[in-house]
Design a protein around this motif. Structure first.
Motif, PDB file in Angstrom:
ATOM      1  N   PHE A  10     -34.564 -16.339  22.383  1.00  0.00           N
ATOM      2  CA  PHE A  10     -34.636 -15.398  23.504  1.00  0.00           C
ATOM      3  C   PHE A  10     -34.705 -16.220  24.791  1.00  0.00           C
ATOM      4  N   LEU A  11     -33.564 -16.384  25.445  1.00  0.00           N
ATOM      5  CA  LEU A  11     -33.520 -17.158  26.685  1.00  0.00           C
ATOM      6  C   LEU A  11     -34.251 -16.432  27.802  1.00  0.00           C
ATOM      7  N   GLY A  12     -34.008 -15.143  27.904  1.00  0.00           N
ATOM      8  CA  GLY A  12     -34.673 -14.278  28.860  1.00  0.00           C
ATOM      9  C   GLY A  12     -34.980 -12.957  28.201  1.00  0.00           C
ATOM     10  N   ASN A  23     -33.421 -12.497  33.167  1.00  0.00           N
ATOM     11  CA  ASN A  23     -32.715 -11.359  32.581  1.00  0.00           C
ATOM     12  C   ASN A  23     -32.556 -11.550  31.076  1.00  0.00           C
ATOM     13  N   THR A  24     -32.589 -10.448  30.349  1.00  0.00           N
ATOM     14  CA  THR A  24     -32.480 -10.509  28.891  1.00  0.00           C
ATOM     15  C   THR A  24     -31.167 -11.163  28.468  1.00  0.00           C
ATOM     16  N   SER A  25     -31.290 -12.189  27.643  1.00  0.00           N
ATOM     17  CA  SER A  25     -30.140 -12.942  27.149  1.00  0.00           C
ATOM     18  C   SER A  25     -30.558 -13.627  25.851  1.00  0.00           C
ATOM     19  N   LEU A  26     -29.710 -13.546  24.825  1.00  0.00           N
ATOM     20  CA  LEU A  26     -30.017 -14.117  23.520  1.00  0.00           C
ATOM     21  C   LEU A  26     -28.991 -15.170  23.156  1.00  0.00           C
ATOM     22  N   LEU A  27     -29.437 -16.205  22.463  1.00  0.00           N
ATOM     23  CA  LEU A  27     -28.561 -17.256  21.968  1.00  0.00           C
ATOM     24  C   LEU A  27     -28.687 -17.292  20.454  1.00  0.00           C
ATOM     25  N   ALA A  28     -27.570 -17.121  19.762  1.00  0.00           N
ATOM     26  CA  ALA A  28     -27.541 -17.158  18.300  1.00  0.00           C
ATOM     27  C   ALA A  28     -26.718 -18.353  17.851  1.00  0.00           C
ATOM     28  N   MET A  29     -27.210 -19.061  16.821  1.00  0.00           N
ATOM     29  CA  MET A  29     -26.494 -20.235  16.331  1.00  0.00           C
ATOM     30  C   MET A  29     -26.786 -20.425  14.852  1.00  0.00           C
ATOM     31  N   SER A  35     -24.550 -26.082  17.327  1.00  0.00           N
ATOM     32  CA  SER A  35     -23.165 -25.867  17.748  1.00  0.00           C
ATOM     33  C   SER A  35     -22.715 -24.514  17.224  1.00  0.00           C
ATOM     34  N   ASP A  36     -21.469 -24.139  17.562  1.00  0.00           N
ATOM     35  CA  ASP A  36     -20.913 -22.854  17.132  1.00  0.00           C
ATOM     36  C   ASP A  36     -21.842 -21.705  17.502  1.00  0.00           C
ATOM     37  N   ALA A  37     -22.389 -21.760  18.705  1.00  0.00           N
ATOM     38  CA  ALA A  37     -23.364 -20.776  19.151  1.00  0.00           C
ATOM     39  C   ALA A  37     -22.697 -19.635  19.907  1.00  0.00           C
ATOM     40  N   VAL A  38     -23.377 -18.490  19.913  1.00  0.00           N
ATOM     41  CA  VAL A  38     -22.915 -17.299  20.620  1.00  0.00           C
ATOM     42  C   VAL A  38     -23.996 -16.876  21.607  1.00  0.00           C
ATOM     43  N   LEU A  39     -23.617 -16.685  22.858  1.00  0.00           N
ATOM     44  CA  LEU A  39     -24.528 -16.216  23.892  1.00  0.00           C
ATOM     45  C   LEU A  39     -24.292 -14.727  24.110  1.00  0.00           C
ATOM     46  N   LEU A  40     -25.354 -13.949  24.061  1.00  0.00           N
ATOM     47  CA  LEU A  40     -25.266 -12.512  24.276  1.00  0.00           C
ATOM     48  C   LEU A  40     -25.832 -12.183  25.654  1.00  0.00           C
ATOM     49  N   ASP A  41     -24.962 -11.827  26.570  1.00  0.00           N
ATOM     50  CA  ASP A  41     -25.252 -11.485  27.958  1.00  0.00           C
ATOM     51  C   ASP A  41     -25.697 -12.706  28.767  1.00  0.00           C
ATOM     52  N   CYS A  42     -25.362 -12.673  30.054  1.00  0.00           N
ATOM     53  CA  CYS A  42     -25.697 -13.778  30.959  1.00  0.00           C
ATOM     54  C   CYS A  42     -25.800 -13.213  32.370  1.00  0.00           C
ATOM     55  N   GLY A  43     -26.978 -12.695  32.704  1.00  0.00           N
ATOM     56  CA  GLY A  43     -27.186 -12.063  33.995  1.00  0.00           C
ATOM     57  C   GLY A  43     -27.535 -13.032  35.098  1.00  0.00           C
ATOM     58  N   PHE A  44     -27.913 -12.469  36.261  1.00  0.00           N
ATOM     59  CA  PHE A  44     -28.213 -13.252  37.467  1.00  0.00           C
ATOM     60  C   PHE A  44     -29.050 -14.496  37.167  1.00  0.00           C
ATOM     61  N   THR A  45     -30.132 -14.303  36.425  1.00  0.00           N
ATOM     62  CA  THR A  45     -31.116 -15.370  36.235  1.00  0.00           C
ATOM     63  C   THR A  45     -31.075 -15.981  34.842  1.00  0.00           C
ATOM     64  N   ALA A  46     -30.145 -15.546  34.001  1.00  0.00           N
ATOM     65  CA  ALA A  46     -30.116 -16.011  32.615  1.00  0.00           C
ATOM     66  C   ALA A  46     -29.437 -17.366  32.452  1.00  0.00           C
ATOM     67  N   ASP A  74     -27.047  -7.834  36.012  1.00  0.00           N
ATOM     68  CA  ASP A  74     -28.079  -8.532  35.256  1.00  0.00           C
ATOM     69  C   ASP A  74     -27.647  -8.823  33.821  1.00  0.00           C
ATOM     70  N   HIS A  75     -26.368  -8.548  33.523  1.00  0.00           N
ATOM     71  CA  HIS A  75     -25.843  -8.846  32.187  1.00  0.00           C
ATOM     72  C   HIS A  75     -24.614  -9.751  32.220  1.00  0.00           C
ATOM     73  N   PHE A  76     -24.004  -9.958  33.422  1.00  0.00           N
ATOM     74  CA  PHE A  76     -22.852 -10.860  33.429  1.00  0.00           C
ATOM     75  C   PHE A  76     -22.723 -11.743  34.670  1.00  0.00           C
ATOM     76  N   LEU A  77     -23.484 -11.498  35.732  1.00  0.00           N
ATOM     77  CA  LEU A  77     -23.262 -12.241  36.966  1.00  0.00           C
ATOM     78  C   LEU A  77     -23.887 -13.637  36.979  1.00  0.00           C
ATOM     79  N   GLY A  78     -24.431 -14.063  35.844  1.00  0.00           N
ATOM     80  CA  GLY A  78     -24.809 -15.467  35.712  1.00  0.00           C
ATOM     81  C   GLY A  78     -23.660 -16.338  35.236  1.00  0.00           C
ATOM     82  N   LEU A  79     -22.536 -15.711  34.886  1.00  0.00           N
ATOM     83  CA  LEU A  79     -21.420 -16.475  34.327  1.00  0.00           C
ATOM     84  C   LEU A  79     -20.805 -17.477  35.305  1.00  0.00           C
ATOM     85  N   PRO A  80     -20.626 -17.171  36.594  1.00  0.00           N
ATOM     86  CA  PRO A  80     -20.103 -18.216  37.489  1.00  0.00           C
ATOM     87  C   PRO A  80     -20.973 -19.473  37.474  1.00  0.00           C
ATOM     88  N   TRP A  81     -22.280 -19.306  37.516  1.00  0.00           N
ATOM     89  CA  TRP A  81     -23.227 -20.440  37.453  1.00  0.00           C
ATOM     90  C   TRP A  81     -23.022 -21.217  36.162  1.00  0.00           C
TER      91      TRP A  81
END
Length: 266
Positions: A10-12, A23-29, A35-46, A74-81
């Motif tokens: 649980f990243l956030g 912001n709520t964001s999960l990392l599964a691996m 490696s071969d990990a999946v990130l679920l959502d990536c908001g402002f602060t995630a 809060d679910h995708f605007l962390g992607l540019p960062w």
């Protein structure tokens, strides 16, 4: 004891405007690999939380895919960062971004606003894959399924499977019949729980769930564990004793409110 197939970090765990929690964001691996990990959502602060809590060996080329539940900031605007940092860290391998209609336009547009002229210069290719209700997508050893929740904007809850283990992540929204079906038998259900009880929004018109409704959903779905995420900041920080009482009296439901950096094996 049965071997785990998946690690979930649980990243956030916070809602959109919680100054204390990313912001709520999960990392599964895979349990055995960074490696071969999946990130679920990536908001402002995630995005920064990814670098704070993800294994160090994962941070350049170890991320295989990013799945976006919906196009609220809060679910995708962390992607540019995140994308810019991955490029600076030397990523060269292809990255898949899964998202609902509009994601393939919204992500590059957000990136161009953040770093004009830089998206085309990323040193790794990005492939966009459309998610939709009822769709099943297979990627290497990962299987994705999607279902809409009850939210103000189309939000697709995600069922992520690997080697017979199941993570179900709600994104935002009160449960719908479709997302409740998606959660059946999940080893870990991470469910948006904005309000404390169903009485705060009995008809689900706000497009948010509650702690009480999440516990009820986990019981009905037969989920093995329930993680309460995206709790309203006024509830998480001002009424946590009431959350704890509800968790302690959940009976047959193994429910918890994770902290950032919390890791579960399933």
């Amino acid at each position: 004891m049965e071997a785990a197939a998946m690690r979930v970090i649980f990243l956030g765990v916070g809602e959109a405007f919680d100054e204390h929690l990313a912001n709520t964001s999960l990392l599964a691996m895979p349990d055995s690999l960074d490696s071969d990990a999946v990130l679920l959502d990536c908001g402002f602060t995630a995005a920064a939380a990814f670098y704070l809590h993800a294994p160090a060996g994962l941070r350049a080329d170890g991320l295989s895919a990013i799945a976006i539940t919906h196009l609220h900031g809060d679910h995708f605007l962390g992607l540019p960062w995140l994308l810019h940092r991955l490029g600076e860290d030397g990523r060269t391998t292809r990255l898949t971004i899964l998202g609902p209609d509009g994601a393939a336009d919204a992500v590059p547009a957000a990136y161009e606003l953040a770093y004009p002229g830089s998206y085309a210069k990323l040193p790794f290719p990005i492939v966009y894959t459309r998610s939709a209700p009822g769709v099943q997508l297979d990627m290497d050893q990962w299987r994705f399924r999607f279902a809409p929740s009850r939210h103000g904007l189309l939000n697709l809850a995600i069922r992520l499977e690997r080697e017979g283990k199941v993570l179900c992540y709600s994104g935002d929204g009160a449960p719908s019949p479709e997302s409740a079906t998606l959660a059946k038998g999940a080893d870990l259900l991470a469910q948006e729980s904005y309000f404390l009880d169903i009485g705060s929004d009995p008809d689900g018109v706000t497009g948010h769930g509650s702690v009480e409704r999440s516990i009820e959903l986990a019981r009905q779905a037969g989920a093995h564990r329930l993680a309460l995420v995206h709790i309203a900041r006024s509830v998480r920080h001002g009424r946590y004793d009431e959350i704890e009482r509800m968790l302690n009296t959940a009976g047959d439901v193994h429910a918890f409110a994770p902290q950032p950096g919390c890791m579960c094996r399933i």
